[in-house]
Design a protein around this motif. Sequence first.
Motif, PDB file in Angstrom:
ATOM      1  N   GLY A  52       0.809  -1.213   0.000  1.00  0.00           N
ATOM      2  CA  GLY A  52       0.000   0.000   0.000  1.00  0.00           C
ATOM      3  C   GLY A  52       0.836   1.254   0.000  1.00  0.00           C
ATOM      4  N   ILE A  53       1.881   1.309   0.841  1.00  0.00           N
ATOM      5  CA  ILE A  53       2.720   2.498   0.925  1.00  0.00           C
ATOM      6  C   ILE A  53       3.503   2.704  -0.362  1.00  0.00           C
ATOM      7  CG2 ILE A  53       4.686   3.500   2.154  1.00  0.00           C
ATOM      8  CD1 ILE A  53       3.621   2.070   4.690  1.00  0.00           C
ATOM      9  N   SER A  54       4.037   1.592  -0.951  1.00  0.00           N
ATOM     10  CA  SER A  54       4.831   1.719  -2.184  1.00  0.00           C
ATOM     11  C   SER A  54       3.983   2.262  -3.326  1.00  0.00           C
ATOM     12  CB  SER A  54       5.395   0.342  -2.572  1.00  0.00           C
ATOM     13  OG  SER A  54       6.216  -0.169  -1.555  1.00  0.00           O
ATOM     14  N   PHE A  55       2.778   1.763  -3.457  1.00  0.00           N
ATOM     15  CA  PHE A  55       1.952   2.228  -4.563  1.00  0.00           C
ATOM     16  C   PHE A  55       1.425   3.646  -4.339  1.00  0.00           C
ATOM     17  CE2 PHE A  55       2.009  -2.034  -6.253  1.00  0.00           C
ATOM     18  CZ  PHE A  55       1.825  -1.835  -7.606  1.00  0.00           C
ATOM     19  N   VAL A  56       1.151   4.000  -3.081  1.00  0.00           N
ATOM     20  CA  VAL A  56       0.750   5.389  -2.820  1.00  0.00           C
ATOM     21  C   VAL A  56       1.897   6.336  -3.120  1.00  0.00           C
ATOM     22  CG1 VAL A  56       0.232   7.013  -0.933  1.00  0.00           C
ATOM     23  CG2 VAL A  56      -1.095   4.918  -1.198  1.00  0.00           C
ATOM     24  N   LEU A  57       3.117   5.949  -2.739  1.00  0.00           N
ATOM     25  CA  LEU A  57       4.281   6.781  -3.058  1.00  0.00           C
ATOM     26  C   LEU A  57       4.430   6.932  -4.563  1.00  0.00           C
ATOM     27  CD1 LEU A  57       6.835   8.285  -2.129  1.00  0.00           C
ATOM     28  CD2 LEU A  57       8.032   6.072  -2.121  1.00  0.00           C
ATOM     29  N   ILE A  77       3.269  10.488  -9.428  1.00  0.00           N
ATOM     30  CA  ILE A  77       2.631  10.702 -10.729  1.00  0.00           C
ATOM     31  C   ILE A  77       1.618  11.832 -10.639  1.00  0.00           C
ATOM     32  CG2 ILE A  77       1.144   9.628 -12.459  1.00  0.00           C
ATOM     33  CD1 ILE A  77       2.442   6.953 -11.713  1.00  0.00           C
ATOM     34  N   LEU A  78       0.852  11.875  -9.538  1.00  0.00           N
ATOM     35  CA  LEU A  78      -0.145  12.937  -9.362  1.00  0.00           C
ATOM     36  C   LEU A  78       0.512  14.315  -9.300  1.00  0.00           C
ATOM     37  CD1 LEU A  78      -3.061  13.822  -8.814  1.00  0.00           C
ATOM     38  CD2 LEU A  78      -2.661  13.347  -6.381  1.00  0.00           C
ATOM     39  N   ALA A 132       3.093  14.148   2.269  1.00  0.00           N
ATOM     40  CA  ALA A 132       1.814  14.209   2.976  1.00  0.00           C
ATOM     41  C   ALA A 132       0.861  13.118   2.496  1.00  0.00           C
ATOM     42  CB  ALA A 132       1.190  15.588   2.785  1.00  0.00           C
ATOM     43  N   LEU A 133       0.786  12.912   1.200  1.00  0.00           N
ATOM     44  CA  LEU A 133      -0.107  11.874   0.661  1.00  0.00           C
ATOM     45  C   LEU A 133       0.324  10.476   1.103  1.00  0.00           C
ATOM     46  CD1 LEU A 133      -0.607  13.224  -2.992  1.00  0.00           C
ATOM     47  CD2 LEU A 133      -2.252  13.296  -1.102  1.00  0.00           C
ATOM     48  N   THR A 134       1.633  10.287   1.196  1.00  0.00           N
ATOM     49  CA  THR A 134       2.133   8.975   1.637  1.00  0.00           C
ATOM     50  C   THR A 134       1.865   8.751   3.110  1.00  0.00           C
ATOM     51  OG1 THR A 134       3.864   9.114  -0.068  1.00  0.00           O
ATOM     52  CG2 THR A 134       4.163   7.467   1.669  1.00  0.00           C
ATOM     53  N   CYS A 135       1.986   9.802   3.906  1.00  0.00           N
ATOM     54  CA  CYS A 135       1.753   9.667   5.347  1.00  0.00           C
ATOM     55  C   CYS A 135       0.324   9.228   5.642  1.00  0.00           C
ATOM     56  CB  CYS A 135       2.057  10.995   6.054  1.00  0.00           C
ATOM     57  SG  CYS A 135       3.838  11.304   6.209  1.00  0.00           S
ATOM     58  N   ILE A 136      -0.602   9.660   4.816  1.00  0.00           N
ATOM     59  CA  ILE A 136      -1.992   9.237   5.025  1.00  0.00           C
ATOM     60  C   ILE A 136      -2.094   7.706   4.904  1.00  0.00           C
ATOM     61  CG2 ILE A 136      -4.340   9.357   4.095  1.00  0.00           C
ATOM     62  CD1 ILE A 136      -3.714  12.227   3.227  1.00  0.00           C
ATOM     63  N   GLN A 137      -1.426   7.135   3.881  1.00  0.00           N
ATOM     64  CA  GLN A 137      -1.444   5.666   3.733  1.00  0.00           C
ATOM     65  C   GLN A 137      -0.725   4.989   4.886  1.00  0.00           C
ATOM     66  OE1 GLN A 137      -3.203   3.521   2.439  1.00  0.00           O
ATOM     67  NE2 GLN A 137      -2.367   2.710   0.523  1.00  0.00           N
ATOM     68  N   VAL A 149      -8.366   6.221  -5.259  1.00  0.00           N
ATOM     69  CA  VAL A 149      -8.700   7.646  -5.356  1.00  0.00           C
ATOM     70  C   VAL A 149      -7.561   8.431  -5.983  1.00  0.00           C
ATOM     71  CG1 VAL A 149      -9.140   9.728  -3.990  1.00  0.00           C
ATOM     72  CG2 VAL A 149     -10.350   7.603  -3.460  1.00  0.00           C
ATOM     73  N   LEU A 150      -6.331   8.176  -5.519  1.00  0.00           N
ATOM     74  CA  LEU A 150      -5.179   8.884  -6.085  1.00  0.00           C
ATOM     75  C   LEU A 150      -4.991   8.527  -7.562  1.00  0.00           C
ATOM     76  CD1 LEU A 150      -2.566   8.558  -3.177  1.00  0.00           C
ATOM     77  CD2 LEU A 150      -4.043  10.505  -3.713  1.00  0.00           C
ATOM     78  N   ALA A 151      -5.179   7.244  -7.889  1.00  0.00           N
ATOM     79  CA  ALA A 151      -4.986   6.822  -9.282  1.00  0.00           C
ATOM     80  C   ALA A 151      -6.031   7.449 -10.190  1.00  0.00           C
ATOM     81  CB  ALA A 151      -5.053   5.293  -9.369  1.00  0.00           C
TER      82      ALA A 151
END
Length: 857
Positions: free
Chosen positions: A661-666, A671-672, A707-712, A759-761
């Motif tokens: 989960g963390i790797s893909f959110v990062l 990309i975002l 910040a986005l990664t910390c949420i995950q 959501v991010l994707a």
Amino acid sequence: LQIWALLYTRFLLTLSFVSVASSTDSPCSLRRRFRLNEMHEPGDVVLGGLFEVHYTSLFPNITYTSEPEQPRCEGFDILGFRDAMTMAFVVEEINKNTNLLPNLTLGYSLYDNCATLSIGFSAALAMASGQEERFSIQESCSGTPPVVGIVGDPFSTFSIAASDVLGLYRLPMVSYFATCSCLSDRQRFPSFFRTIPSDAFQVRAMIQILKHFGWTWAGLLVSDDDYGLHVSRSFQTDLTRSGGGCLAYTEVLPWGDNPREYKRVVDVMAKSTARVVIVFAHKMHMIQLMEQVVKQNVTGLQWVASEAWTLLEGLQISAFTPFLGGTLGIAVRRGEIPGLRDFLLRIHPDQHNISENSMVKLFWEHTFQCKFPLPAAGLAEDAGAQCTGQEDLNSVTTDLLNVSELRLEYNIYKAVYTLAHALHDMLSCIPGRGPFRGNRCASLQTLELWQLMHYLERVNFTTPFGDQVMFDENGDALPIYDIMNWIWLPDGTIKVQSVGEVQRSASKEEELTIDEVKIFWNFESKKPPRSVCSDSCPPGMHMVRRKGEPLCCFYCVPCSEGKDFWSSPQRDHCIPKKTEFLSYQEPLGICLTVTSLLGMSICAVVLGIFTYHRATPIVRANNSELSFLLLVSLKLCFLCSLLFIGRPRLWTCQLRHAVFGISFVLCVSCILVRTMVVLAVFKASKPGGGTYLKWFGAVQQRGTVFALTCIQVAICTAWIVTASPAPHKNTQYHNDKIVYECVVGSIIGFSALLGYISVLAILSFVLAFLARNLPDNFNEAKLITFSMLIFCAVWVAFVPAYINSPGKYADAVEVFAILASSFGLLVALFGPKCYITLFRPERNTKKAIMGHRTTKY
């Protein structure tokens, strides 16, 4: 008594081989001539035959004051006479055949064994020594014997006695009905052959039938002779070796009138829990046995018949029908003999000298209930009707002419042709190319019987019915039996029909074919009965033998060592359950591991290329720091797939989804942010849009990704703390197998992890799609749009596949989705840039990247 009669007869009749000189004209003469029921036909070569034309005999009282009288045979057997006439017919057919023995005429000498050991043995020795007072031989009383081979004897015990003596002289005997497996002993019976399968094959065929219907508990009845006793010894051994079941009891049926013993046997059958009864016995035994079965009204049994009584019409009577209906039996192979019926119709006293061929005389008297006058005497007044020779066979009903079920006759047909083919092969030998010493060939004038044996062992021909005839190393023909069923018809009669066959295949395994639709079952259910001592243990239980009882009788005891143990395939003990998980040792795990390492290697190579060319415009565009961070996150994505392979443990179960989960959110966060930067640059290039860029500086970009990664990270931490994923032994998929898997612990936590990535994707995909038509020569937004399209498609397909995949296949589906989406992002985002960097360096300039339309703003 039979043994003493055999020894006495051997002593007397072996003297016929050692003749005493009684004439000055010839040094050799017969001690005694054997004259009983016989039939002869002269020829260049004579074949002998032994048949049961009568089924009992009467011996006169022994006196020492006169010449001993011949025994008298009683009980004319019309089918036994037909067997003898079949041999006569085959000899006539061979003599008419221009392709087989074209320059030779076969003759025959046929004798009646009267179903008596001493008579059958005497007849065999008489044929071996000859019946003529003088015959053309050398001074040493050696030379070509009167017969070169004997077809018979039909009884195993008689064949054993005759072969013990005739085997010493290598005189071939080809039996058509002697089935005792003991006769396969080549050391003891070197010249014995047979065209009927031995009991060894019959026993294995019976076992195949038992296994086919699941009958593991049966009783065995055998006759008190070589035929039955050898079966008794081999049946239990073969049954145990094959794992086909056990015998509930084994009983020997006595000879003679013994109702008390038969009553005891029937009592055993009635008290036993075995519903299947296998009988290897003769007609006399079965009649006495069934009389007791009827008397005690023992029903509900499934009878399995040996070839000795499967087709006996004497048992197919109304009194026995309610008990024997539904019987399954093994029968000698049925065949066709064209022309036999016409030959039988031509039998007539005028064709034979009935004083020398007494078989025809006895048949005529039996069929027409008349008597021929004795020579030089009239017929006694009270002797009944006189035979005239004008009687017509077509005017009487006789089993002689019923040739629809030729089974024993078919074996006789093959036996005679076997000897004829051996003679033909011997006489076809080319001088100088023979198989004997000095490349010599054999000849009729100097024939040694062992020479004919050489060709007999190599006989190989096919009958018109399509059956191949040849012998194995023991003198046994290729075995084949028909499976018969006794159908109880509405009128109370029995019809016996074929429902299958059993034969030996090229691999020497028994092949059973049964058409169950045709079988009549004599039970209310109209289905095969159940015959087991103990029901098979259910899964998770094992057998414990009952003390003092056969292997098939047992108790079922649960495997008490917890859920990790299971019963063995034989249910005889408990064994640890097999374990299943996505392993590094299996092909699927190896492929996924190699693919993961390949992805990591490619990421490392791309990272090296970007590091080396970090000063070029294409690497610096859109913040090269994000590109490096994106490559690192992709390496983590490839790396996390390895946590799904191997036996699940607590730490791997906790880390696999967290790292995933963390790797893909990062990765998606990078990309975002890159997509947002592309849009900001485009907006800033327009008049008055400079304020957009201040919100997307390097610090802001790093901060947004963090910040986005910390949420995950927070989602994963809360999940692990509240309901941690853990290894689980799942026994729901397979009872005999433990499937190791990681349970997610909390569906909400797992859903939140996947939902956040989604959501991010989706946000990245929407922004990139909106920016797809920005006027750049090298449009980053188009690459991001394509990469996110691949990413979303993979994970949309993942959900149903994951839900419907059990055990290790669920892990394999998740690993595949991780690898597929990672490769999609890697190729879509970095493939074009690596291509330009390595192969099109002229396009790696600021001017080429920005383009004319961009620079005019």
